[in-house]
Motif scaffolding. Sequence first.
Motif, mmCIF file in Angstrom:
data_model
loop_
_atom_site.group_PDB
_atom_site.id
_atom_site.type_symbol
_atom_site.label_atom_id
_atom_site.label_comp_id
_atom_site.label_asym_id
_atom_site.label_seq_id
_atom_site.Cartn_x
_atom_site.Cartn_y
_atom_site.Cartn_z
ATOM 1 N N HIS A 69 0.287 -0.892 0.097
ATOM 2 C CA HIS A 69 0.366 -0.151 -0.149
ATOM 3 C C HIS A 69 0.641 1.256 0.074
ATOM 4 N N ASP A 89 1.830 3.962 -3.723
ATOM 5 C CA ASP A 89 1.508 5.901 -3.127
ATOM 6 C C ASP A 89 1.640 6.714 -4.400
ATOM 7 N N PRO A 90 0.844 7.032 -4.600
ATOM 8 C CA PRO A 90 1.233 7.750 -6.654
ATOM 9 C C PRO A 90 2.632 8.796 -6.274
ATOM 10 N N ASN A 91 2.311 9.627 -4.475
ATOM 11 C CA ASN A 91 3.290 10.577 -4.746
ATOM 12 C C ASN A 91 4.364 10.400 -3.703
ATOM 13 N N TYR A 92 4.450 9.752 -2.582
ATOM 14 C CA TYR A 92 5.035 8.827 -2.132
ATOM 15 C C TYR A 92 5.683 7.581 -2.420
ATOM 16 N N ASN A 151 -1.987 5.884 -11.476
ATOM 17 C CA ASN A 151 -2.759 5.603 -10.583
ATOM 18 C C ASN A 151 -3.275 4.474 -10.576
ATOM 19 N N ILE A 152 -2.844 3.838 -10.469
ATOM 20 C CA ILE A 152 -2.574 2.280 -10.483
ATOM 21 C C ILE A 152 -3.458 1.617 -9.247
ATOM 22 N N LEU A 153 -3.764 2.444 -8.029
ATOM 23 C CA LEU A 153 -4.534 1.849 -7.029
ATOM 24 C C LEU A 153 -5.841 2.529 -7.261
ATOM 25 N N GLY A 154 -6.194 3.786 -7.985
ATOM 26 C CA GLY A 154 -7.028 4.388 -8.520
ATOM 27 C C GLY A 154 -8.105 4.063 -9.503
ATOM 28 N N ALA A 178 -7.733 9.701 -6.874
ATOM 29 C CA ALA A 178 -7.882 8.033 -6.474
ATOM 30 C C ALA A 178 -7.206 7.183 -5.962
ATOM 31 N N SER A 179 -6.200 7.129 -6.076
ATOM 32 C CA SER A 179 -4.877 6.696 -4.970
ATOM 33 C C SER A 179 -4.641 6.897 -4.407
ATOM 34 N N VAL A 180 -4.894 7.992 -3.878
ATOM 35 C CA VAL A 180 -4.528 8.749 -2.609
ATOM 36 C C VAL A 180 -4.778 8.217 -1.015
ATOM 37 N N ALA A 181 -4.265 8.091 -0.416
ATOM 38 C CA ALA A 181 -4.564 7.960 0.920
ATOM 39 C C ALA A 181 -4.824 8.750 1.515
ATOM 40 N N ASP A 226 -2.058 10.730 3.182
ATOM 41 C CA ASP A 226 -0.996 11.179 2.146
ATOM 42 C C ASP A 226 -1.481 12.463 1.954
#
Lengths: 285, 447
Positions: free
Chosen positions: A112, A116-119, A135-138, B271-274, B277
């Motif tokens: 997980h 994360d796309p940013n970190y 944007n994989i998980l999204g 959509a991928s951002v938790a 974060d």
Amino acid sequence: MGYVLPAVVFFTVFAVVPLVLVVVLSFTSWPGFGDIRWTGLDNWERLIGDERVRESTGITLALTASTWLTQTPMAIAIGVWAAGRQRNRAVLSTIFFLPLLMSSAAIAVLFHRFLDPNYGMARDLGPLIGFPDGNILGTAHGAFLVIVFVSAWQWVPFHSLLYQAAARNVPTVLYDAATIDGAGRWDMFWRITLPQLRYTVVTSSVIMIVGSLITFETVLLITGGGPGGATRILPYLMYSAGFEAFEMGYASAIATVLVVVATAFSLLIVRFSGFTKMRSTLEGM
Amino acid sequence: MTAPRTIPRRTFLAALGAGATALATTSCSDDSNGSQAAADLDSAGDPAQASGELDVWVLQEDAVNPVSRASLDRFFGGTDVKANLITEPNESYRDVLQTIIDQDERPDIFFNWGGGSIRSYVRAGLVEDLTPYLEEDSEFKNAFLQSVLQAGQIDGAYYGIPMRTMQPKLMFYNTALFDQVGLEVPTTWQDFLDAVDAFAAEDITPVAVGAADQWPLLMWFEYLTDRLGGAQVFQDIAEGTGEGWAHPAITRTVETIRDLVDRGAFGDAFASVAYDDSGPLLSDGRAAMMLSGSWEYTNFLEDAPGFVTNSLAWGPFPALEDGEGDPENVAGNPTNYFSVHADSPLKEVAINYLKQEMASDTYVQDLLDVGDIPAVANIETLIEGHEHEEYFGFVYAMAANAPNFQLSWDQAIARPQAQPMLEAMENVFLGNLDAEGFVQANEDAAS
């Protein structure tokens, strides 16, 4: 027969009794406290008409099929390879088997963070595998592939171990005879190794299929059933009904469906694979 | 400001009708004539006249637990009542409470989020109705912010006393990024849209949102619906009255959100951002704006104190020029509440404790010291001179002046509908559902 008593008691208390209770609860309405109200077939009627249950069933079956299709070839390949006598085999095998030592929750949390796309690494990794924004998980298919990949990463080592042990048991005389007949390594794999592994394939498949029908923590921790319900498999729906909505009766109905489906799958596999006939694959026996 | 008060004698005489059974443990006489009974009732809420154990259940929180402990010691110190503060981690609190609420180990006083978190207990008769106590004693009632007290109502009655911080949702801004594009922090919706376009053009994510956790998306629905259609729209949804989800304001909300997503307001990978974060995106200068709960300030203080000093700004959710809602309305978690278990043998003492302590200056000051802004009326003077006076003053005024303080929707509606609702919201953001589909999904879940 006294020696089986502890096992029978254990199995009854921790498996049979809860199972019966779950089936009974599926005919009731119970928020987890207070009186249990008998509601007859209400939960079951609702379950049959529930669009979300239908979606979740489809996702669960797709995940199970993908799991089997990806993990079985990989596990056989690695297992057969690890059964050989190559140099570095022991060292590399040990590394392959490392994920087996980690808890599912830890693996899920790691992935997980990793995605994360940013970190995390998703923005660097994404473009290489068709997700330009990271944007994989999204995305629905991205999240689904992640679940398939993570379970493979986690479980292929275990199944490889089964195949390694089975491949080691294949009598060397078979290979010796084939060599004399002029068979190559590829022929030997298809004509000797694979047929000799068929009962292991059955065992491994039952474990794999039943295991993936009840996958839970990987989904809970990586996608939370998302995005937009794309990975909301049946066990997650059951959890959501039981422990978020506190509808224990409805959650029990979903659980009952899972038990029935998983049992049916394993019975079918065993029946149609000839596993019950138990013909020995060992030479001369 | 509320000074600690002595309890008017008539309060307890009046309250006796509601809680006669609770007196069993405090009654020390078998004389059953009227005057004796009255005397017993009079002393019912006095901890000095009572004995036994009183279990108070709270979330396990390093900062707040000592405040609660100190307040219990103030009230019960030197009496025969042993007050136990039982702490439970946030993750398991709801489950444990759910399991134990009607067992012998049940709490006497328990922390909760109001609304849906206790509605089923209330309807099962497990929570004491505090309405008579509040109606009887206007000083008790007026000690709290009325919008917050009301937000805790269930079926028109009061079951919770505000016990700690308010958490309204508000906008946070990174002013360094606003300086970079030469814009002011927005106050109207048009300003906001201009800012979104300006940041999108500069390749800066305009708004950070942790969509992967679903619930952060809820805030956008709550505020847009309120600003567009007013507070009544969701009231109708929660109570199953009026047009419910089919109200035109819901359709406009969905369309507004679709428009924001299409403008790139939330960036390309939201959509991928938790959620965890999403705050750092703002403090790292990767995103310019964020809608979040007042608790976000504490997170910024911990993770990026430099950002708080140099470039953090905040404000209410922008007003929509053509919206029907009051721009002063607030959404969020009005507060956490203490409720009293209806079967507690020390019920009267427990209620008396809440009366004496929850709005006392000492308790309020202790909470302010650990960064909580309690929903107690007229505490401006206590906030003055506080280390974070500017922020605390703003948040307090925001909640104190709000005509309506909307409890988070997922807490306010029936639990089985919450998960489908959040999922439908996520699908609106993802572009999988239009307004019609969104309304349909929620109506299906409610049927």
